[in-house]
Design a protein around this motif. Structure first.
Motif, PDB file in Angstrom:
ATOM      1  N   ARG A  19       0.851  -1.180   0.000  1.00  0.00           N
ATOM      2  CA  ARG A  19       0.000   0.000   0.000  1.00  0.00           C
ATOM      3  C   ARG A  19       0.888   1.230   0.000  1.00  0.00           C
ATOM      4  NH1 ARG A  19      -3.616   2.778   4.689  1.00  0.00           N
ATOM      5  NH2 ARG A  19      -5.412   3.417   3.432  1.00  0.00           N
ATOM      6  N   ILE A  51      -7.732   9.021  -9.715  1.00  0.00           N
ATOM      7  CA  ILE A  51      -8.951   9.169  -8.922  1.00  0.00           C
ATOM      8  C   ILE A  51      -9.372  10.622  -8.956  1.00  0.00           C
ATOM      9  CG2 ILE A  51      -7.584   9.384  -6.781  1.00  0.00           C
ATOM     10  CD1 ILE A  51     -10.002   7.984  -5.366  1.00  0.00           C
ATOM     11  N   GLY A  55     -14.050  10.722  -6.334  1.00  0.00           N
ATOM     12  CA  GLY A  55     -13.772   9.327  -6.008  1.00  0.00           C
ATOM     13  C   GLY A  55     -13.887   8.350  -7.162  1.00  0.00           C
ATOM     14  N   THR A  57     -12.610   6.275 -10.250  1.00  0.00           N
ATOM     15  CA  THR A  57     -11.257   5.770 -10.492  1.00  0.00           C
ATOM     16  C   THR A  57     -11.089   5.218 -11.897  1.00  0.00           C
ATOM     17  OG1 THR A  57     -11.903   3.626  -9.583  1.00  0.00           O
ATOM     18  CG2 THR A  57     -10.871   5.195  -8.072  1.00  0.00           C
ATOM     19  N   THR A  68      -6.231  -0.739  -6.360  1.00  0.00           N
ATOM     20  CA  THR A  68      -7.289   0.141  -5.897  1.00  0.00           C
ATOM     21  C   THR A  68      -6.655   1.442  -5.414  1.00  0.00           C
ATOM     22  OG1 THR A  68      -8.630  -1.729  -5.161  1.00  0.00           O
ATOM     23  CG2 THR A  68      -9.209   0.440  -4.302  1.00  0.00           C
ATOM     24  N   THR A  69      -7.131   2.550  -5.928  1.00  0.00           N
ATOM     25  CA  THR A  69      -6.665   3.838  -5.431  1.00  0.00           C
ATOM     26  C   THR A  69      -7.801   4.537  -4.697  1.00  0.00           C
ATOM     27  OG1 THR A  69      -5.556   5.922  -6.008  1.00  0.00           O
ATOM     28  CG2 THR A  69      -7.171   5.082  -7.579  1.00  0.00           C
ATOM     29  N   THR A  70      -7.486   5.124  -3.587  1.00  0.00           N
ATOM     30  CA  THR A  70      -8.463   5.849  -2.774  1.00  0.00           C
ATOM     31  C   THR A  70      -7.831   7.162  -2.332  1.00  0.00           C
ATOM     32  OG1 THR A  70      -7.689   4.705  -0.783  1.00  0.00           O
ATOM     33  CG2 THR A  70      -9.584   3.755  -1.914  1.00  0.00           C
ATOM     34  N   ARG A  71      -8.671   8.033  -1.816  1.00  0.00           N
ATOM     35  CA  ARG A  71      -8.150   9.301  -1.308  1.00  0.00           C
ATOM     36  C   ARG A  71      -8.865   9.667  -0.030  1.00  0.00           C
ATOM     37  NH1 ARG A  71      -8.834  13.370  -6.040  1.00  0.00           N
ATOM     38  NH2 ARG A  71      -8.161  14.929  -4.504  1.00  0.00           N
ATOM     39  N   ASP A  72      -8.141  10.330   0.830  1.00  0.00           N
ATOM     40  CA  ASP A  72      -8.679  10.838   2.082  1.00  0.00           C
ATOM     41  C   ASP A  72      -8.443  12.342   2.063  1.00  0.00           C
ATOM     42  OD1 ASP A  72      -9.171  11.664   4.677  1.00  0.00           O
ATOM     43  OD2 ASP A  72      -8.353   9.842   5.573  1.00  0.00           O
ATOM     44  N   VAL A  78      -3.456  10.350  -0.887  1.00  0.00           N
ATOM     45  CA  VAL A  78      -3.945   9.400  -1.867  1.00  0.00           C
ATOM     46  C   VAL A  78      -3.230   8.078  -1.612  1.00  0.00           C
ATOM     47  CG1 VAL A  78      -4.220   8.889  -4.309  1.00  0.00           C
ATOM     48  CG2 VAL A  78      -4.253  11.245  -3.540  1.00  0.00           C
ATOM     49  N   TYR A  79      -3.955   6.988  -1.781  1.00  0.00           N
ATOM     50  CA  TYR A  79      -3.399   5.670  -1.524  1.00  0.00           C
ATOM     51  C   TYR A  79      -3.452   4.812  -2.792  1.00  0.00           C
ATOM     52  CZ  TYR A  79      -4.307   7.154   3.268  1.00  0.00           C
ATOM     53  OH  TYR A  79      -4.340   7.865   4.447  1.00  0.00           O
TER      54      TYR A  79
END
Length: 114
Positions: A19, A51, A55, A57, A68-72, A78-79
C-alpha cells in the motif's frame, strides 16, 4: 507551493501486496484529480491509476483488477493498494495531478522478487 511525499514502497514477493501513500500539502488537493505514475528502469513514466475529487477511479490495463486507489481529503492523502504483485510492477512510484501540474516528489521504490 504544493509538495508531494510518497511512501510505502519496499521489497515485496511476487503475489504479495503493498500500500503506497502520497501526502500532499496545500488546498489544491481537494479539487484535483490525482494519479499514480510508475517509472520502471529505462522506461518512461506511465500512469497507473487515477482518482477524481469525487472518487471515480481509472486504471491502466496492466493493473486492472489488482489495484485500488483511494483518497482521504481530510488527510490530503492518496493511496494505492496493489495486490498480487508481478515483477513488471517494479519501479519508482509517484503521485501527481492527472495533468502532472505539480512538482514531482521523490517517489517511492517498489521491488518485486520473483
Amino acid at each position: 507551493q504544493v509538495q508531494l511525499v510518497e511512501s510505502g514502497g519496499g521489497l515485496v514477493q511476487a503475489g504479495g501486496s503493498l500500500r503506497l501513500s502520497c501526502a500532499a500539502s496545500g488546498s489544491i488537493f481537494s479539487i484535483c484529480a490525482m494519479a499514480w505514475f510508475r517509472q520502471a528502469p529505462g522506461k518512461q513514466r506511465e500512469l497507473v491509476a487515477a482518482i477524481t475529487s469525487g472518487g471515480s477511479t481509472n486504471y491502466a490495463d496492466s493493473v486492472e483488477g489488482r489495484c485500488t486507489t483511494t483518497r482521504d481529503s481530510s488527510r490530503k492523502t492518496v493511496y494505492l493498494q496493489m495486490n498480487n504483485r508481478k515483477p513488471e510492477d517494479a519501479g519508482d512510484y509517484y503521485c501527481n495531478t492527472v495533468d502532472q501540474e505539480l512538482l514531482w516528489g521523490q517517489g517511492t521504490q517498489v521491488t518485486v522478487a520473483s
